[in-house]
Design a protein around this motif. Structure first.
Motif, PDB file in Angstrom:
ATOM      1  N   GLU A  57       0.740  -1.256  -0.198  1.00  0.00           N
ATOM      2  CA  GLU A  57       0.022  -0.141  -0.066  1.00  0.00           C
ATOM      3  C   GLU A  57       0.779   1.138   0.091  1.00  0.00           C
ATOM      4  OE1 GLU A  57      -2.447  -0.383   3.532  1.00  0.00           O
ATOM      5  OE2 GLU A  57      -3.623  -2.040   2.490  1.00  0.00           O
ATOM      6  N   ASN A  58       0.647   2.132  -0.854  1.00  0.00           N
ATOM      7  CA  ASN A  58       1.471   3.401  -1.059  1.00  0.00           C
ATOM      8  C   ASN A  58       2.782   3.078  -1.303  1.00  0.00           C
ATOM      9  OD1 ASN A  58      -1.147   5.109  -0.705  1.00  0.00           O
ATOM     10  ND2 ASN A  58      -0.974   4.656   1.569  1.00  0.00           N
ATOM     11  N   LYS A  59       3.107   2.278  -1.952  1.00  0.00           N
ATOM     12  CA  LYS A  59       4.508   1.866  -2.332  1.00  0.00           C
ATOM     13  C   LYS A  59       5.398   1.362  -1.169  1.00  0.00           C
ATOM     14  CE  LYS A  59       5.263   4.347  -6.554  1.00  0.00           C
ATOM     15  NZ  LYS A  59       6.340   5.003  -7.385  1.00  0.00           N
ATOM     16  N   ASP A  60       4.620   1.012  -0.247  1.00  0.00           N
ATOM     17  CA  ASP A  60       5.107   0.307   1.069  1.00  0.00           C
ATOM     18  C   ASP A  60       4.784  -1.033   0.916  1.00  0.00           C
ATOM     19  OD1 ASP A  60       6.415   0.046   3.787  1.00  0.00           O
ATOM     20  OD2 ASP A  60       4.658   0.011   4.596  1.00  0.00           O
ATOM     21  N   PHE A  61       5.662  -2.076   1.163  1.00  0.00           N
ATOM     22  CA  PHE A  61       5.438  -3.556   1.309  1.00  0.00           C
ATOM     23  C   PHE A  61       5.980  -3.902   2.683  1.00  0.00           C
ATOM     24  CE2 PHE A  61       7.066  -7.706   0.729  1.00  0.00           C
ATOM     25  CZ  PHE A  61       5.927  -8.503   0.346  1.00  0.00           C
ATOM     26  N   SER A  62       4.938  -4.806   3.153  1.00  0.00           N
ATOM     27  CA  SER A  62       5.168  -5.265   4.665  1.00  0.00           C
ATOM     28  C   SER A  62       4.311  -6.273   5.164  1.00  0.00           C
ATOM     29  CB  SER A  62       4.845  -4.044   5.653  1.00  0.00           C
ATOM     30  OG  SER A  62       3.538  -3.809   5.605  1.00  0.00           O
ATOM     31  N   LEU A  63       4.740  -7.094   6.109  1.00  0.00           N
ATOM     32  CA  LEU A  63       3.995  -8.268   6.610  1.00  0.00           C
ATOM     33  C   LEU A  63       2.607  -7.516   7.574  1.00  0.00           C
ATOM     34  CD1 LEU A  63       3.413 -11.355   7.054  1.00  0.00           C
ATOM     35  CD2 LEU A  63       4.979 -11.045   9.165  1.00  0.00           C
ATOM     36  N   VAL A  64       1.360  -7.998   7.305  1.00  0.00           N
ATOM     37  CA  VAL A  64       0.743  -7.469   8.255  1.00  0.00           C
ATOM     38  C   VAL A  64       0.726  -8.292   9.605  1.00  0.00           C
ATOM     39  CG1 VAL A  64      -2.087  -7.898   8.645  1.00  0.00           C
ATOM     40  CG2 VAL A  64      -1.146  -7.391   6.236  1.00  0.00           C
ATOM     41  N   PRO A  65       0.878  -7.283  10.526  1.00  0.00           N
ATOM     42  CA  PRO A  65       1.051  -7.819  12.052  1.00  0.00           C
ATOM     43  C   PRO A  65       0.317  -9.027  12.473  1.00  0.00           C
ATOM     44  CG  PRO A  65       0.999  -5.352  11.947  1.00  0.00           C
ATOM     45  CD  PRO A  65       0.567  -5.950  10.834  1.00  0.00           C
ATOM     46  N   ASN A  66       0.832  -9.950  12.939  1.00  0.00           N
ATOM     47  CA  ASN A  66       0.241 -11.256  13.603  1.00  0.00           C
ATOM     48  C   ASN A  66      -0.625 -12.197  12.597  1.00  0.00           C
ATOM     49  OD1 ASN A  66       0.617 -10.278  16.283  1.00  0.00           O
ATOM     50  ND2 ASN A  66      -0.988  -8.715  16.031  1.00  0.00           N
ATOM     51  N   SER A  67       0.023 -12.126  11.185  1.00  0.00           N
ATOM     52  CA  SER A  67      -0.614 -12.817  10.266  1.00  0.00           C
ATOM     53  C   SER A  67       0.326 -13.921   9.844  1.00  0.00           C
ATOM     54  CB  SER A  67      -0.822 -11.877   9.038  1.00  0.00           C
ATOM     55  OG  SER A  67       0.231 -11.572   8.541  1.00  0.00           O
TER      56      SER A  67
END
Length: 914
Positions: free
Chosen positions: A353-363
């Protein structure tokens, strides 16, 4: 002002992608191992034949989408530049320039500079750029330019060191290394004072955009000439470019700018959105040093790298999310969100999202599916079903292993296939409403419903089940594949098409006949989509099939006419997760999961137009013309050149006259081997979803094998005649030898036979003589026995008589005693009978022969014959027959009469001869 620019730049850096994961256009890299050339690609041009030409140090490379060709100059010098005009490919090298033309599949070089004495020994004569201006061809080195008017060459010597010439607004701008950008007027350079800021700047590109002139310097970024004044480009990207060292730049269609740098790869800037993306080694490029940029006829880019070539589909609607870091893992599902994308992988759930790639917390953990329900997203994971809402991630319920979640076609309920059966959500908004269908605990991957109280479920491993349930969710389960005798029911797929449920079982399509209560083959789908291994729905009119390892997007019109479009395998080759294809529709695009990201593809409702195909056939690396003849047992390589390198590359098939069905063409190349002699018609087809349509054909001939030529047939005839003659002579010789051997064998056999007969005769003679001896022995024994008996009696009688004579004196008494002694010593009857029996046994064979020849003989005659055969005299025979000597003689006379003997014949000899 400086503070504002700095703040903007820092904000730009914070949002600029500095990670490997990004949604990018498709990039295809070509390394030295692909084109078999040198490292650097200095210049690129596309010919009118749509082939690409590359200046690659010692080689001029040619690529038509099928085949790489490598060509060298006669003097082996380094090629720095290429330019195309008509069918000529101009090239520039060290103190040499000329043009190439393609003839019969070969590049033929003609030198323009040779023999014209236009280069001095002191000149730096490397031709770095070739361009056309005022209908003349310009060849530019660092301090000279050579103008070729198709007949003669004019040389202009320039004082300053030159980087490049540029044709801008029908004027020649000359970018010098130290004196800035000047104009060439005739043979002289004219300084432009308004552009003095460019002095001591190496300018690598000058481009026009929206009436303004952009200058791209190597180390000081971008300048804009607007209304006669020159200023720096007021964009945060410009600060990045100052440190990136610009090597090339070009404006593209759709208000985009592409800039190639020496150390940061390629920047693609969109003026509409004021955003940019960086394509570099961290995501997809082989290296960050870009030497040249060319836009092809499809408006896509070809990059010449410091080591290799890159092709970028900037004009394609298809975008790919790459993850080269391995952080993401294999993606099993992807959906579009308002801010970007949500991805389910084997490592967890990720957001971009918004050119930011990350792991959804606790997933963290295996995630199988993501389904958009209203404004929320339900995720099926190993450890339960989770809810993603407004950026927050929470557990929805404890249902483990949610492979799929689909909406029922009967009501507003949802069905979820899980590790442990099928759950029914009456109200998807209420997680407590999820009810497990009782008595059915199998791992279910696909579910569908189009009738009330009836659900279809496919086991993750094997089997298709029909589940009938009541309001209390009590079930009646039928294993439909087992009931219908389908043995190979592994990995069954369920596909909903316009409210009809189809089942893909072992590459065959079935529907369920409720009246007959059995599966029946679906003619429509089996006819159009045979040998399909997977199918995924996009929407009511679109779906994707996997057939022969290739993906096809299918559009179904209102009258169920199918239009099939190939999704080129370069987008997903080696990246499909088998039996786990998932699609999310996003407007006119759809998202397809891959094992290292996902791809965004555009929906297509029509067939791709088939271009004017060019067919090139090669035998022994020689180009064939139509109706040419190749030698027998020669490999023929056929190249189908469309001139398209991007997503519009056509999907083609081919067929030979003896082929049953058209065969897919992979990578535009077909290799034909083991062709029969005679005419070969190679026909090319495309497939519109319903039928194969002929596109083009190419005809050539295969020569009769040399061993079947007229001369060889004559040789064979002579050879056969010679062989037959030799065989005849050899056979005759063998026959003669056989006769000789046979004759020799007969002689040998005759000799052996004679020896055997002689041996047999000798044996018979010996046996006969033995038998005669035995008979004689027996005869002698009889004679001895008879005489012994007679002598014994005579001796006994004589002794008795002598005793009487000595003892008696009275004559009468003496006479009486003598008679008595004679009578006593006479042979008794029993002794004679015993003697005669033994005699008969000894002479049994003689008696038998004699009786047969003379049946009128009496026993006394036979007895006499035996005594005569024993060579006894008449005197000896008389006492034995108890007759007088005279009686014996008389008996012998009578016997001769009976034996019919002549007077001169000896009776005893006659009897011995029998």
């Amino acid at each position: 002002m400086k503070k504002i620019i700095l703040t903007t730049f820092l904000l730009f850096l914070n949002t600029f992608p500095n990670y490997s994961q990004e949604l990018l256009p498709f990039v295809e890299n070509y390394s030295k191992s692909d084109y078999k050339g040198d490292n650097q690609i200095w210049n690129i041009a596309q010919g009118n034949d749509k082939a690409l030409y590359f200046a690659n140090n010692h080689y001029l490379l040619r690529y038509d989408g099928i085949k790489w060709e490598k060509n060298t100059l006669p003097n082996k010098t380094i090629i720095r530049s290429v330019f195309v005009e008509g069918d000529k490919i101009y090239s520039g090298s060290y103190k040499e320039f000329g043009y190439w033309k393609r003839e019969k599949g070969k590049m033929i070089y003609t030198s323009i500079s040779e023999g014209k004495n236009i280069f001095n020994d002191s000149d730096n004569g490397e031709i770095w750029k070739i361009f056309k201006f005022n209908d003349n061809i310009y060849f530019q080195s660092f301090n000279e330019v050579f103008i070729f008017d198709r007949k003669k060459v004019k040389k202009i010597k320039l004082a300053p060191l030159i980087s490049y010439f540029f044709d801008v607004d029908k004027e020649l701008l000359v970018a010098t290394v130290s004196d800035g950008v000047q104009k060439l007027r005739g043979d002289k350079l004219v300084e432009i004072k308004a552009w003095n800021v460019l002095k001591n700047n190496v300018v690598h590109a000058i481009e026009k955009y929206n009436g303004n002139t952009y200058f791209f310097t190597k180390k000081n970024g971008v300048y804009i000439s607007k209304n006669g004044s020159l200023s720096t480009w007021q964009n945060p990207l410009n600060e990045v470019l100052k440190r990136a060292n610009i090597n090339a730049a070009k404006f593209l269609k759709n208000n985009r700018l592409v800039i190639g740098t020496a150390n940061k790869g390629l920047f693609l800037f969109d003026f509409k959105t004021n955003s940019s993306m960086n394509i570099n080694r961290d995501n997809v490029l082989m290296n960050n040093s870009i030497l040249t940029i060319t836009e092809d006829k499809e408006n896509n880019l070809w990059l010449g790298l410091d080591n290799g070539i890159a092709y970028i589909e900037v004009n394609s609607p298809n975008l790919i999310f790459y993850d080269n870091s391995g952080t993401l893992g294999s993606v099993y599902s992807v959906v579009k969100t308002d801010l970007g994308y949500l991805l389910a992988s084997n490592h967890g759930v990720y957001k971009y999202e918004n050119k930011d790639f990350s792991l959804v917390p606790n997933s963290q953990g295996q995630a199988w599916s993501i389904n958009k329900v209203g404004d929320n997203y339900l995720i099926g994971q190993d450890e339960g079903t989770f809810l993603y809402k407004e950026g927050a991630y929470s557990k929805y319920n404890s249902i483990n292993g949610g492979w799929t979640l689909v909406k029922s076609n009967v009501d507003n309920s949802y069905l979820q296939g899980t590790y442990s059966g099928v759950y029914v959500y009456k109200d998807i908004a209420n997680s407590a409403e999820a009810v497990l269908l009782k008595g059915f605990l199998k791992p279910i991957k696909y579910v569908a419903q189009n009738k009330r109280n009836e659900i279809w479920a496919a086991d993750n491993y094997r089997g298709l089940y029909r589940i009938i349930y009541n309001e209390q969710y009590q079930t009646k389960i039928e294993n439909i594949t087992q009931k219908n005798g389908i043995k190979n029911d592994f990995a069954v797929k369920i596909f909903e098409f316009r409210n009809e449920i189809l089942f893909l079982i072992n590459h065959q399509w079935y529907t369920y006949n409720a009246v007959a209560k059995k599966l029946v083959k679906n003619e429509l789908f089996n006819t159009n989509f045979s040998q399909v291994s997977d199918v995924v729905k996009i929407d009511e009119n679109h779906f994707v099939i996997l057939q022969g390892g290739l993906l096809y997007q299918v559009y179904a019109s209102a009258d169920t006419t199918f239009v099939r479009s190939l999704i080129q395998d370069k987008y997903y080759k080696g990246k499909i997760i088998n039996d786990n294809l998932n699609i999310f529709k996003n407007g006119d695009n759809y998202l397809l999961n891959l094992d290292d990201g996902f791809i965004s593809l555009k929906l297509n409702n029509s067939n791709i137009a088939i271009p004017n195909l060019k067919v090139e056939a090669f035998a022994n690396d020689e180009l064939l013309d139509v109706d040419d003849t190749v030698n027998y047992n020669t490999e023929v390589n056929i190249h189908l050149i469309s001139g398209f390198y991007g997503s519009s590359k056509p999907n083609l098939f081919y067929k030979l006259e003896d082929s049953k069905n058209p065969i897919p063409i992979n990578d535009g190349k077909v290799t034909l081997n083991n062709l029969k002699s005679g005419s070969v018609v190679f026909t090319i087809y495309n497939h519109d979803g319903l039928k194969y349509n002929k596109v083009k054909s190419f005809t050539f001939s295969v020569a009769t094998p040399w061993y079947f030529s007229i001369w060889m047939i004559l040789v064979y005839t002579i050879l056969i005649g010679v062989i037959l003659y030799i065989y005849y002579k050899w056979n005759k010789m063998r026959y003669i030898q056989k006769l000789a051997l046979k004759e020799e064998d007969l002689k040998h056999q005759k000799k052996i036979l004679e020896l055997e007969l002689k041996a047999q005769n000798d044996l018979n003679t010996q046996q006969y003589e033995k038998h005669i001896l035995e008979l004689e022995l027996l005869s002698k024994s009889s004679q001895v026995a008879g005489k012994s008996l007679s002598i014994a009696k005579q001796s006994e009688m004589i002794e008795k008589v002598q005793g009487i004579l000595e003892k008696e004196t009275d004559i009468n008494k003496l006479k009486s005693e003598v008679k008595k002694a004679i009578k006593i010593n006479a042979v008794n009857k029993h002794e004679w009978e015993s003697f005669e029996t033994n005699l008969n046994q000894i002479h049994n064979e003689f008696i038998t022969t004699l009786s047969k020849k003379f049946p009128n003989l009496t026993s006394k005659d036979i007895k006499l014959c035996i005594y005569l055969k024993m060579n006894l005299s008449s005197k000896e025979i008389a006492p034995m027959m108890n007759i007088s000597f005279r009686g014996v003689e008389l008996h012998r006379y009578r016997l001769r009469k009976k034996l019919q003997l002549e007077t001169e014949e000896n009776l005893s000899q006659f009897l011995l001869s029998l």
